[in-house]
Design an enzyme around this catalytic site. Structure first.
Site, PDB file in Angstrom:
ATOM      1  N   CYS A 115      39.847 -35.006  87.740  1.00 58.59           N
ATOM      2  CA  CYS A 115      40.006 -36.248  88.508  1.00 58.59           C
ATOM      3  C   CYS A 115      39.202 -37.409  87.931  1.00 58.59           C
ATOM      4  O   CYS A 115      39.436 -38.560  88.273  1.00 58.59           O
ATOM      5  CB  CYS A 115      39.622 -36.016  89.965  1.00 58.59           C
ATOM      6  N   HIS A 255      38.487 -42.848  93.251  1.00 59.98           N
ATOM      7  CA  HIS A 255      39.448 -41.753  93.107  1.00 59.98           C
ATOM      8  C   HIS A 255      39.960 -41.396  94.501  1.00 59.98           C
ATOM      9  O   HIS A 255      39.191 -41.327  95.461  1.00 59.98           O
ATOM     10  CB  HIS A 255      38.757 -40.549  92.462  1.00 59.98           C
ATOM     11  N   ASN A 285      46.685 -37.147  96.124  1.00 62.47           N
ATOM     12  CA  ASN A 285      45.755 -37.069  94.995  1.00 62.47           C
ATOM     13  C   ASN A 285      46.560 -36.788  93.718  1.00 62.47           C
ATOM     14  O   ASN A 285      47.052 -35.684  93.525  1.00 62.47           O
ATOM     15  CB  ASN A 285      44.739 -35.955  95.264  1.00 62.47           C
TER      16      ASN A 285
HETATM   17  O1  UT7 Z   1      40.145 -34.555  93.554  1.00 59.09           O
HETATM   18  C1  UT7 Z   1      39.340 -33.501  93.160  1.00 59.09           C
HETATM   19  C2  UT7 Z   1      38.196 -33.283  94.071  1.00 59.09           C
HETATM   20  N1  UT7 Z   1      38.667 -32.748  95.312  1.00 59.09           N
HETATM   21  C3  UT7 Z   1      38.206 -33.194  96.450  1.00 59.09           C
HETATM   22  O2  UT7 Z   1      37.430 -34.133  96.453  1.00 59.09           O
HETATM   23  C4  UT7 Z   1      38.644 -32.475  97.709  1.00 59.09           C
HETATM   24  C5  UT7 Z   1      37.455 -32.189  98.581  1.00 59.09           C
HETATM   25  N2  UT7 Z   1      37.788 -31.439  99.760  1.00 59.09           N
HETATM   26  C6  UT7 Z   1      38.508 -31.946 100.782  1.00 59.09           C
HETATM   27  O3  UT7 Z   1      39.001 -33.047 100.707  1.00 59.09           O
HETATM   28  C7  UT7 Z   1      38.631 -31.137 102.031  1.00 59.09           C
HETATM   29  O4  UT7 Z   1      37.740 -30.039 101.971  1.00 59.09           O
HETATM   30  C8  UT7 Z   1      40.066 -30.582 102.280  1.00 59.09           C
HETATM   31  C9  UT7 Z   1      41.000 -31.753 102.636  1.00 59.09           C
HETATM   32  C10 UT7 Z   1      40.567 -29.852 101.066  1.00 59.09           C
HETATM   33  C11 UT7 Z   1      40.039 -29.642 103.493  1.00 59.09           C
HETATM   34  O5  UT7 Z   1      39.521 -30.310 104.629  1.00 59.09           O
HETATM   35  P1  UT7 Z   1      38.331 -29.666 105.460  1.00 59.09           P
HETATM   36  O6  UT7 Z   1      38.042 -30.594 106.559  1.00 59.09           O
HETATM   37  O7  UT7 Z   1      37.211 -29.331 104.520  1.00 59.09           O
HETATM   38  O8  UT7 Z   1      39.010 -28.355 106.031  1.00 59.09           O
HETATM   39  P2  UT7 Z   1      38.539 -26.834 105.883  1.00 59.09           P
HETATM   40  O9  UT7 Z   1      38.860 -26.323 104.544  1.00 59.09           O
HETATM   41  O10 UT7 Z   1      37.132 -26.707 106.375  1.00 59.09           O
HETATM   42  O11 UT7 Z   1      39.482 -26.153 106.928  1.00 59.09           O
HETATM   43  C12 UT7 Z   1      39.344 -26.437 108.360  1.00 59.09           C
HETATM   44  C13 UT7 Z   1      40.427 -25.660 109.077  1.00 59.09           C
HETATM   45  C14 UT7 Z   1      40.491 -24.188 108.670  1.00 59.09           C
HETATM   46  O12 UT7 Z   1      40.843 -23.449 109.826  1.00 59.09           O
HETATM   47  P3  UT7 Z   1      39.738 -22.684 110.705  1.00 59.09           P
HETATM   48  O13 UT7 Z   1      39.093 -21.710 109.749  1.00 59.09           O
HETATM   49  O14 UT7 Z   1      38.802 -23.741 111.175  1.00 59.09           O
HETATM   50  O15 UT7 Z   1      40.556 -22.061 111.788  1.00 59.09           O
HETATM   51  C15 UT7 Z   1      41.621 -24.154 107.683  1.00 59.09           C
HETATM   52  O16 UT7 Z   1      42.240 -22.892 107.624  1.00 59.09           O
HETATM   53  O17 UT7 Z   1      41.723 -26.209 108.755  1.00 59.09           O
HETATM   54  C16 UT7 Z   1      42.564 -25.180 108.254  1.00 59.09           C
HETATM   55  N3  UT7 Z   1      43.469 -25.755 107.263  1.00 59.09           N
HETATM   56  C17 UT7 Z   1      44.619 -26.339 107.595  1.00 59.09           C
HETATM   57  N4  UT7 Z   1      45.227 -26.534 108.777  1.00 59.09           N
HETATM   58  C18 UT7 Z   1      46.400 -27.176 108.774  1.00 59.09           C
HETATM   59  C19 UT7 Z   1      43.301 -25.831 105.926  1.00 59.09           C
HETATM   60  N5  UT7 Z   1      44.347 -26.462 105.378  1.00 59.09           N
HETATM   61  C20 UT7 Z   1      45.168 -26.793 106.385  1.00 59.09           C
HETATM   62  C21 UT7 Z   1      46.414 -27.467 106.444  1.00 59.09           C
HETATM   63  N6  UT7 Z   1      46.990 -27.638 107.657  1.00 59.09           N
HETATM   64  N7  UT7 Z   1      47.032 -27.940 105.359  1.00 59.09           N
END
Ligand code: UT7
Length: 328
Positions: A115, A255, A285
């Protein structure tokens, strides 16, 4: 006076096909509300068509930029293509783009910094201008993320999209262009964001395919935490080093990985939300393409002399910030 590498043109290309959050709801267990509130994304573009890869999008953008500027492809000296989704492992996609667009006098190479690829390529390219050796250098950020995304994995498939953004660099003797930069990398990040299969450690086999190693893997939370800190710290460091205050900055060009990361970075820099370039809602992204695609979308609002802070964080980890004084 010192030669600076000035951005003298911007162009973008995004494929026509729109993959909306609502369409993704039918593919994986997700919903529009979750995607928008956690990431800021509404839709992303996907390149359809057999045999079309990153060079297709880049060649379209290059042709339109050359036409817009009335420049012959033969005038381009160097092409640096930042991508994690090259057409092939080799030759470099830069070479293929040159061939497709008639840039017969240019040499070129690919640069991979995920990225942060565009910023790494921009700073690399600027050195060739500052020495006086090259007069016209194209910097390309392009990714066909759909080629390495598992559309059954909801943690990644809602985030990424396809696209390309490019800039032309030319020498400026009037103090416009790339003024300063801080770039960083730390290989510890490889554990949290990677595509393990297909390289020299795990060449493609039936087993690597069965294990889905050819897809992007991301452990979102550690990347999120590192991104918020890394992007904000490096941007603030660059501003302090150059005695720039929030009010001096016309635009933050971040980004586009997650709206929450962008907002946190702007807050730390003391830059108001009205000064943030943001198009994550329509493209998601696009990895190496996000920053030049922002410049393309906001080009008409930019004024000569505007101070821009370009900032990124991504796989590697790689991160950095670049101060640009807009030249037109
Ligand atoms: O560009 C390269 C660098 N990348 C980044 O900068 C990305 C950095 N990370 C992020 O932007 C975020 O971590 C994500 C957008 C990838 C994920 O968001 P989050 O708020 O960190 O969610 P999480 O992974 O902590 O998941 C929270 C909950 C989980 O469920 P439980 O365990 O709380 O029941 C996940 O299973 O959301 C669930 N979940 C989803 N639910 C609906 C994960 N993906 C999804 C989804 N739809 N697509």
């Amino acid at each position: 006076m010192k030669l600076h590498a000035s951005i003298t043109a911007v162009q973008g290309y995004v494929p026509d096909y729109i993959l909306s959050n609502f369409e993704l709801e039918k593919m994986v267990e997700t919903n529009d509300e979750w995607i928008q509130s956690r990431t800021g994304i509404k839709e992303r573009r996907i390149l359809k068509g057999e045999g079309l890869g990153s060079s297709f999008m880049a060649a379209e953008a290059v042709k339109n930029l050359l036409k817009k500027k009335s420049i012959s492809p033969l005038e381009i000296d160097l092409v640096i293509c930042a991508t994690v989704t090259p057409d092939m492992i080799f030759p470099a996609t830069a070479n293929i783009i040159c061939d497709k667009t008639g840039m017969k006098n240019a040499w070129g190479f690919d640069l991979e910094a995920a990225c942060s690829g565009f910023l790494f390529a921009l700073v690399t390219a600027s050195q060739f201008i500052e020495t006086g050796k090259h007069k016209k250098v194209l910097v390309i950020g392009v990714d066909k993320m759909s080629s390495i995304i598992d559309y059954t994995d909801r943690s990644t498939c809602v985030i990424f999209g396809d696209g390309c953004g490019i800039v032309l660099l030319e020498p400026s003797e009037d103090g416009y262009g790339i003024m300063d930069s801080i770039l960083k990398s730390d290989g510890v990040g490889r554990h949290y964001l990677h595509q393990k299969g297909g390289g020299s450690c795990f060449p493609p086999t039936h087993e690597t395919i069965d294990k889905k190693l050819h897809y992007v893997f991301q452990d979102g939370q550690p990347v999120f935490k590192a991104a918020v800190k890394g992007m904000a710290d490096v941007s603030a460091e660059l501003m302090e080093k150059n005695n720039l205050k929030g009010n001096d900055v016309a635009w933050l060009v971040p980004h586009q990985a997650n709206k929450r990361i962008i907002d946190a970075c702007a807050h730390r820099m003391g830059v108001g939300t009205e000064k943030i370039m943001m198009n994550i809602e329509k493209y998601g992204n696009t990895t190496a393409a996000t920053i030049p695609l922002c410049l393309w979308d906001y080009e008409k609002q930019l004024k000569k002399g505007d101070n821009l802070i370009l900032s990124s964080f991504g796989g590697g980890y790689t991160w950095g910030a670049v101060w640009v004084k807009w030249g037109y």
